[in-house]
Design a protein around this motif. Structure first.
Motif, short mmCIF file in Angstrom:
data_model
loop_
_atom_site.label_atom_id
_atom_site.label_comp_id
_atom_site.label_asym_id
_atom_site.label_seq_id
_atom_site.Cartn_x
_atom_site.Cartn_y
_atom_site.Cartn_z
N GLY A 80 0.84 -1.20 0.00
CA GLY A 80 0.00 0.00 0.00
C GLY A 80 0.86 1.23 0.00
N PHE A 81 0.33 2.32 0.51
CA PHE A 81 1.03 3.60 0.51
C PHE A 81 0.73 4.34 1.81
CE2 PHE A 81 0.00 2.48 -3.85
CZ PHE A 81 1.22 2.59 -4.48
N THR A 82 1.56 5.33 2.12
CA THR A 82 1.27 6.24 3.21
C THR A 82 1.63 7.65 2.76
OG1 THR A 82 1.52 6.61 5.59
CG2 THR A 82 3.52 6.15 4.38
N GLY A 83 0.85 8.62 3.23
CA GLY A 83 1.03 9.99 2.79
C GLY A 83 2.29 10.63 3.35
N VAL A 84 2.63 11.80 2.83
CA VAL A 84 3.85 12.49 3.25
C VAL A 84 3.57 13.60 4.25
CG1 VAL A 84 5.02 11.99 1.07
CG2 VAL A 84 3.69 14.10 1.30
N SER A 85 2.31 13.89 4.54
CA SER A 85 2.01 14.95 5.49
C SER A 85 0.83 14.54 6.35
CB SER A 85 1.72 16.27 4.74
OG SER A 85 0.67 16.12 3.81
N LEU A 86 -0.29 15.23 6.25
CA LEU A 86 -1.47 14.92 7.03
C LEU A 86 -1.96 13.52 6.71
CD1 LEU A 86 -3.56 16.18 9.02
CD2 LEU A 86 -4.93 16.76 7.01
N GLY A 87 -2.15 12.70 7.73
CA GLY A 87 -2.61 11.33 7.52
C GLY A 87 -1.50 10.35 7.23
N GLY A 88 -0.24 10.77 7.33
CA GLY A 88 0.87 9.90 7.03
C GLY A 88 1.00 8.71 7.96
N ALA A 89 0.33 8.75 9.10
CA ALA A 89 0.41 7.63 10.04
C ALA A 89 -0.55 6.51 9.68
CB ALA A 89 0.11 8.13 11.46
N LEU A 90 -1.39 6.71 8.66
CA LEU A 90 -2.41 5.72 8.31
C LEU A 90 -2.15 5.18 6.91
CD1 LEU A 90 -5.59 7.62 9.58
CD2 LEU A 90 -4.30 5.84 10.78
N PRO A 91 -1.44 4.03 6.77
CA PRO A 91 -1.25 3.46 5.43
C PRO A 91 -2.60 3.13 4.79
CG PRO A 91 0.27 2.47 7.00
CD PRO A 91 -0.71 3.28 7.81
N TYR A 92 -2.67 3.24 3.47
CA TYR A 92 -3.91 2.96 2.77
C TYR A 92 -3.66 2.05 1.58
CZ TYR A 92 -2.18 6.90 -0.08
OH TYR A 92 -1.41 7.74 -0.84
N GLY A 93 -4.72 1.37 1.14
CA GLY A 93 -4.63 0.47 0.01
C GLY A 93 -4.85 1.18 -1.31
N VAL A 94 -4.73 0.43 -2.39
CA VAL A 94 -4.93 0.99 -3.72
C VAL A 94 -6.35 1.52 -3.87
CG1 VAL A 94 -5.03 0.39 -6.17
CG2 VAL A 94 -3.14 -0.43 -4.77
N LEU A 95 -7.33 0.78 -3.37
CA LEU A 95 -8.71 1.23 -3.34
C LEU A 95 -9.10 1.36 -1.88
CD1 LEU A 95 -11.37 1.88 -4.82
CD2 LEU A 95 -11.91 -0.56 -4.71
N ASP A 96 -9.33 2.59 -1.41
CA ASP A 96 -9.54 2.78 0.03
C ASP A 96 -10.43 3.99 0.27
OD1 ASP A 96 -9.30 2.28 2.74
OD2 ASP A 96 -7.12 2.04 2.65
#
Length: 246
Positions: A32-48
């Motif tokens: 998956g991915f995680t953001g670089v700023s706000l919300g970066g602590a919450l990894p997310y999937g391709v469809l999320d």
């Protein structure tokens, strides 16, 4: 009087661009991915679906909150963010904006997204990336990954670009900057920069197989080097760097 924003009902989901860090689950079965700023602590999937980063129970994106996925309209604006030192290891994502969204001058804040394509930059040494390897940091249960060439992978936890696309699922396409697409997409996506004919889902083309072979060869060379050093010290020698006994 409460002002209401004008509503949009597009025929197709809008396209946006953002940067993020690729992530691999601890057991190596999900990507998956995680953001670089706000919300970066919450990894997310391709469809999320977005969740409020402040733990509030409202649905994202709320007008009076900063929650929701974020992206920009212009690909060049997202690429410019990769120039900063703290974002050099991030990848460029092309996403479909799904669900409700709030449009701003530069981009969207929205409820759901599908990541269609991830473009991976070069390895830290400057060579083209063939894999995503352990970046040395992460989130609970997730390892952050960064671009790596065959020579720099060595013994680090890593996955090829094609393997990352397969683990992420949902038709994600992953490509190295300036290279061909690798992934399970049924149709080549020109906006993602892929080249060559369309491929059926689950099939790998020649560029992907070459990258897989290079990654395997790099790992084999690394293990052979370690075995050679162990053989030079002898089977009973202490590990390199161990203090003398007695």
């Amino acid at each position: 009087m409460r002002l209401r924003l004008p509503e949009e009902r597009p025929a197709e989901p809008p396209t946006g661009y953002k940067i993020a860090h690729p992530m691999l689950s601890q057991d190596g079965t999900r990507a998956g991915f995680t953001g670089v700023s706000l919300g970066g602590a919450l990894p997310y999937g391709v469809l999320d679906e977005a969740r409020c980063v402040y733990g509030l129970r409202h649905r994202a994106p709320a007008r009076l909150c900063d929650c929701g996925f974020h992206c920009v309209h212009d690909r060049a604006a997202a690429e410019a963010l990769l120039c900063t030192g703290e974002h050099r290891a991030a990848v460029l994502l092309e996403v479909s904006v799904l669900g409700s969204y709030i449009r701003f001058e530069l981009g969207f804040r929205y409820a759901r997204q599908r990541v269609r394509c991830a473009t991976v930059g070069p390895c830290a040494c400057g060579a083209a990336a063939v894999a995503l390897a352990d970046a040395g940091w992460g989130r609970p249960g997730w390892r952050a990954l960064a671009a790596a060439c065959a020579g720099c992978v060595r013994g680090r936890t890593s996955v090829s670009l094609a393997s990352f696309a397969r683990l992420a699922g949902e038709g994600l396409r992953v490509r190295a900057a300036g290279g061909a697409a690798a992934g399970a997409g049924a149709v080549a996506d020109e906006s993602c920069g892929s080249s060559g004919p369309a491929r059926l889902s689950g099939n790998l083309g020649v560029p992907e197989l070459v990258a897989e072979a290079a990654l395997l060869q790099a790992r084999l060379d690394w293990f052979q080097g370690r075995l050679a050093r162990l053989g030079e010290r002898g089977p009973g020698a202490p590990p390199q760097g161990s203090p003398p006994q007695g």
